[in-house]
Structures are given as C-alpha cells and as structure tokens.
Design a protein around this motif. Structure first.
Motif, PDB file in Angstrom:
ATOM      1  N   HIS A 185       0.842  -1.178   0.000  1.00 27.47           N
ATOM      2  CA  HIS A 185       0.000   0.000   0.000  1.00 27.47           C
ATOM      3  C   HIS A 185       0.884   1.236   0.000  1.00 27.47           C
ATOM      4  O   HIS A 185       2.106   1.163   0.168  1.00 27.47           O
ATOM      5  CB  HIS A 185      -0.924  -0.007   1.217  1.00 27.47           C
ATOM      6  CG  HIS A 185      -1.829  -1.205   1.265  1.00 27.47           C
ATOM      7  ND1 HIS A 185      -2.918  -1.344   0.449  1.00 27.47           N
ATOM      8  CD2 HIS A 185      -1.780  -2.327   2.039  1.00 27.47           C
ATOM      9  CE1 HIS A 185      -3.521  -2.499   0.722  1.00 27.47           C
ATOM     10  NE2 HIS A 185      -2.848  -3.108   1.668  1.00 27.47           N
ATOM     11  N   LEU A 186       0.261   2.393  -0.193  1.00 27.09           N
ATOM     12  CA  LEU A 186       1.004   3.643  -0.274  1.00 27.09           C
ATOM     13  C   LEU A 186       1.743   3.934   1.016  1.00 27.09           C
ATOM     14  O   LEU A 186       2.863   4.467   1.001  1.00 27.09           O
ATOM     15  CB  LEU A 186       0.039   4.781  -0.605  1.00 27.09           C
ATOM     16  CG  LEU A 186       0.670   6.122  -1.007  1.00 27.09           C
ATOM     17  CD1 LEU A 186       1.518   5.954  -2.258  1.00 27.09           C
ATOM     18  CD2 LEU A 186      -0.413   7.171  -1.235  1.00 27.09           C
ATOM     19  N   LYS A 187       1.160   3.557   2.147  1.00 25.65           N
ATOM     20  CA  LYS A 187       1.790   3.811   3.433  1.00 25.65           C
ATOM     21  C   LYS A 187       3.096   3.034   3.569  1.00 25.65           C
ATOM     22  O   LYS A 187       4.116   3.579   4.015  1.00 25.65           O
ATOM     23  CB  LYS A 187       0.831   3.428   4.562  1.00 25.65           C
ATOM     24  CG  LYS A 187       1.376   3.724   5.946  1.00 25.65           C
ATOM     25  CD  LYS A 187       0.357   3.354   7.029  1.00 25.65           C
ATOM     26  CE  LYS A 187       0.921   3.629   8.423  1.00 25.65           C
ATOM     27  NZ  LYS A 187      -0.065   3.272   9.490  1.00 25.65           N
ATOM     28  N   SER A 188       3.071   1.756   3.176  1.00 22.69           N
ATOM     29  CA  SER A 188       4.296   0.955   3.261  1.00 22.69           C
ATOM     30  C   SER A 188       5.341   1.449   2.274  1.00 22.69           C
ATOM     31  O   SER A 188       6.545   1.384   2.539  1.00 22.69           O
ATOM     32  CB  SER A 188       3.982  -0.512   2.989  1.00 22.69           C
ATOM     33  OG  SER A 188       3.445  -0.684   1.694  1.00 22.69           O
ATOM     34  N   PHE A 190       5.824   4.627   1.357  1.00 21.21           N
ATOM     35  CA  PHE A 190       6.453   5.802   1.975  1.00 21.21           C
ATOM     36  C   PHE A 190       7.393   5.389   3.106  1.00 21.21           C
ATOM     37  O   PHE A 190       8.433   6.021   3.328  1.00 21.21           O
ATOM     38  CB  PHE A 190       5.381   6.754   2.499  1.00 21.21           C
ATOM     39  CG  PHE A 190       4.878   7.723   1.474  1.00 21.21           C
ATOM     40  CD1 PHE A 190       5.699   8.721   0.973  1.00 21.21           C
ATOM     41  CD2 PHE A 190       3.585   7.625   0.994  1.00 21.21           C
ATOM     42  CE1 PHE A 190       5.239   9.608   0.010  1.00 21.21           C
ATOM     43  CE2 PHE A 190       3.115   8.506   0.030  1.00 21.21           C
ATOM     44  CZ  PHE A 190       3.947   9.499  -0.459  1.00 21.21           C
ATOM     45  N   SER A 191       7.031   4.335   3.828  1.00 19.85           N
ATOM     46  CA  SER A 191       7.884   3.847   4.910  1.00 19.85           C
ATOM     47  C   SER A 191       9.226   3.354   4.365  1.00 19.85           C
ATOM     48  O   SER A 191      10.292   3.660   4.915  1.00 19.85           O
ATOM     49  CB  SER A 191       7.173   2.725   5.671  1.00 19.85           C
ATOM     50  OG  SER A 191       8.024   2.195   6.668  1.00 19.85           O
TER      51      SER A 191
END
Length: 404
Positions: A185-188, A190-191
């Motif tokens: 996902h986008l969150k992972s 960015f992480s």
C-alpha cells in the motif's frame, strides 16, 4: 587448455591486424574516429547525462524503492522481476542504450534484485530512445518522419515481448523473493522510501557529486567504445572483411526475397547501429518496407558497440552477458517481424490521415513528432557545449576531492 590457447592466438592476431590497419589507413581511421567522437559529444553525452545523474539521485533518496513497491503487482506477474524494474524500463526507454544496463547493475550492487532477476531485467530494458528513432533515423536518414511511428512501435513491442519471454528464464532455480504475495500500500511505500533515505546517510552535496562523477565516468567509457567501434567498422570495410561476411548474409536475404545490396548495410549494422541504419536508408534497390524491416532488426540487435558497452557495465557485477546477447537476437527478429506486420496498416492509416479534404475517409491522427526532430537538431548544435562545460565541471570536482 587447447581452447584457451586458440582464444589467445585469435585475440592476439585480431589486435595485431587492427594495429596494422591503423598504420596502413591513417586518414580513414582518423575520419572514423572523428565520426564516433562527433556522435558521442553531440548526441550521446548530453542526452544520457541528465538521466544518469537523476537516476543516481533517485536511488540514493529511496525514490526507486518507493516506485518499486507500487509497481510490484504489475512487474512481478508480467516479467517476473521486482517493481523497481518498472523504473529501469521507463528510464531505459526514455534515455536509450545503455541506461538500462547501468541501472540494472546499480540495483544489483544495492542488493535490490537477485542475479537471475537482473539478467531478466537487463534483457528488455535496453532500447533506443525516441529522439534517435524519430530524429536521427526517420528524419535524418530516411527523410520521412512518418516512419518513426512504425520503427518505434516495432522496437518497443519487440522489447516488451522479449521481457515476457525472459520471465521463463531461470525458472528451475530457487529464488528468494522478498515479500512474495504481499499486498503493498502507499503507506508501506512511503515507509520504505524513508528507511532507504536514512540508510544512505550521505549529505545532498556528496550525493550529487557522486552522481555526477559516476555518470561522467560511465559516459567516458561509452565514448571510448563508440569511437573504437566506429574505427573498427571502417577498417573491416577497407580490409574487405565486411564484404566477405556479407556473402553469407546474401543467401538469407535471397530466401526472404530481399535485394542482396542490403547485405553490407546489415553487416555494418551488426557492429554499429547508426552507420547500419544510414547505409540501409541509401539502398535504392530495396523497397521502403524492406529498408524498415532491416533497420528494425538493427535497432533491436543494438550492434556490437552497444553490447560491448553493456558487457563492460555488467562486468562490475555477477550478471552474466549471455542472456542479454540472446535477448538481442530475439529482439531484432521480433522487431523485424513487427515492422513487417505493421508497415502496411500503419502506412495506409497515415495516408488516410493526410486526406483531410475527403470526409468519407476516417482520419486517424498519430500526433506531431516535430518537437522530437527539433530537439535532435538543437542537440547537434548545443551538445558539444554541454559536453565541454560538464567535463570542466567534472575535472573541478575531482581536483577538489583529491586535495582533501
């Protein structure tokens, strides 16, 4: 042992003949050298340098890892390579040879891809850029801008097919695929971007300096290969070796109902794509479709000059060259087949597009590619200045670092 000795004798004999040829034909070798240098500092250096520097910066800041996470669901099922392969593929198509090889080697050195994945990736991420296809080949050689669409589609479709075929390469080898089957996902993404940037703790100034020096060193190597193969191609022609090799090609051309006068341009194109494409465009005995098919094969095969550049880049890693060489043969063959299949329908549609005054004929617009032609022409004038100032800047960076 015998094979090794024969190889030594062959290489020694080849280099000796090359040296003797340079002494025998000094004027011709000088002109060929100037031709290679002219192409490098006008076109190759200024067109590849920005892509190389930006790519190094993107890798250092973790943007490539970020893109890789997002493209994983597309690249893994289709080409059986990580998502970062999408970035390499896009940069390779935009900037041309040998950007795909350089980026693949860089990712392998970073440990972001396995050796098998790197060998798959490098096989379909090295291609000619649109500026060369539309500007140099279609306009500069054939004086026909409409051919650019046929050549480009044949070239890039063939490359994509090579990538799909190479997904089956090395399937019998157990591969350790990270995060297989996991939905990103986008969150992972960015992480991972943040973690990669923190891991590479170089200051921005140092990162930029490293990107510039690494890119220029690679381009200097590429320039050397372009010049030496330009001279080699000319020497082979003067020694009548090109004509001798063309005899074997004439039989194949006869089977395909192609004029035998295409044999020498074909052999020249096997060594250097620019000269081969230019000579092919001048064969009056061949039809335009036959010229396009031969040119498409030459662009797909890439020429021994480009392949030598790729081999030099890959030698810095454990990536093997043989899969890449096999892929180039397949790419050239597929590009020629696509050119044969697309020539008639695309030519008919482009002719109908010019008949705007007839409302009964459907008009299909293919876009205006004049900006590519203008960009190619402007590079011929501004390229040398960009190259000179960049090399001066490179010398200044090296002198500052040596004083530390």
């Amino acid at each position: 042992m015998l094979q090794s000795k024969l190889k030594t004798i062959f290489l020694s004999f080849s280099v000796t003949v090359m040296a003797a040829s340079l002494i025998t034909f000094p004027q011709e070798s000088f002109q060929a050298s100037i031709r290679g240098l002219d192409m490098w500092w006008k076109i190759v250096f200024p067109s590849l340098l920005p892509f190389f520097i930006v790519s190094e910066m993107l890798i250092g800041f973790g943007v490539v890892r970020f893109i890789g996470v997002l493209l994983e669901p597309l690249m893994r099922p289709l080409f059986k390579v990580p998502g970062v392969g999408g970035f390499v593929m896009a940069m390779g198509m935009a900037s041309g040879f040998p950007a795909g090889a350089k980026l693949t080697a860089r990712l392998r050195q970073e440990g972001q891809i396995t050796r098998i994945e790197a060998e798959r990736l490098v096989s379909f991420t090295n291609s000619s850029n649109p500026i060369f296809i539309f500007g140099a080949v279609s306009v500069g050689f054939f004086h026909n801008p409409k051919l650019g669409m046929i050549l480009a589609l044949s070239h890039y479709l063939g490359n994509i097919c090579v990538g799909i075929m190479m997904r089956f390469y090395g399937r019998g080898i157990n591969e350790k695929v990270k995060d297989k089957g996991k939905k990103f996902h986008l969150k992972s993404a960015f992480s991972i971007l943040h973690q990669t940037r923190l891991k590479d703790n170089r200051p921005i100034g140092q990162l930029l300096g490293d990107a510039v020096t690494s890119s220029i060193q690679t381009l200097l190597m590429i320039g050397g290969f372009i010049i030496i193969f330009s001279v080699l191609n000319r020497m082979l022609y003067l020694l009548h070796i090109t004509a001798f090799l063309a005899k074997a090609v004439q039989f194949l051309l006869t089977l395909l109902s192609f004029p035998t006068s295409l044999s020498i341009p074909f052999i020249s194109g096997l060594f250097e794509i620019t000269l081969g494409s230019q000579l092919t465009s001048k064969v009056e005995a061949a039809t335009l479709m036959q010229q396009v098919i031969i040119t498409s094969f030459i662009l797909g095969f890439s020429g021994f000059s480009v392949q030598a550049q790729v081999a030099s880049i890959l030698s810095q890693t454990d990536i093997r060259f043989k899969p890449f060489f096999f892929a180039r043969i397949v790419h050239g063959t597929l590009a020629g087949m696509f050119a044969f299949l697309l020539y008639e329908p695309l030519s008919a549609k482009m002719k109908s597009a010019n008949l705007d005054n007839n409302p009964t004929i459907p008009v299909i617009q293919f876009g205006d590619h004049s900006w590519l032609d203008g960009l190619y022409t402007s590079m011929l004038h501004t390229g040398p200045l960009i190259t000179i100032f960049t090399l001066i800047f490179y010398v200044l960076i090296l002198s500052v670092r040596l004083k530390r």
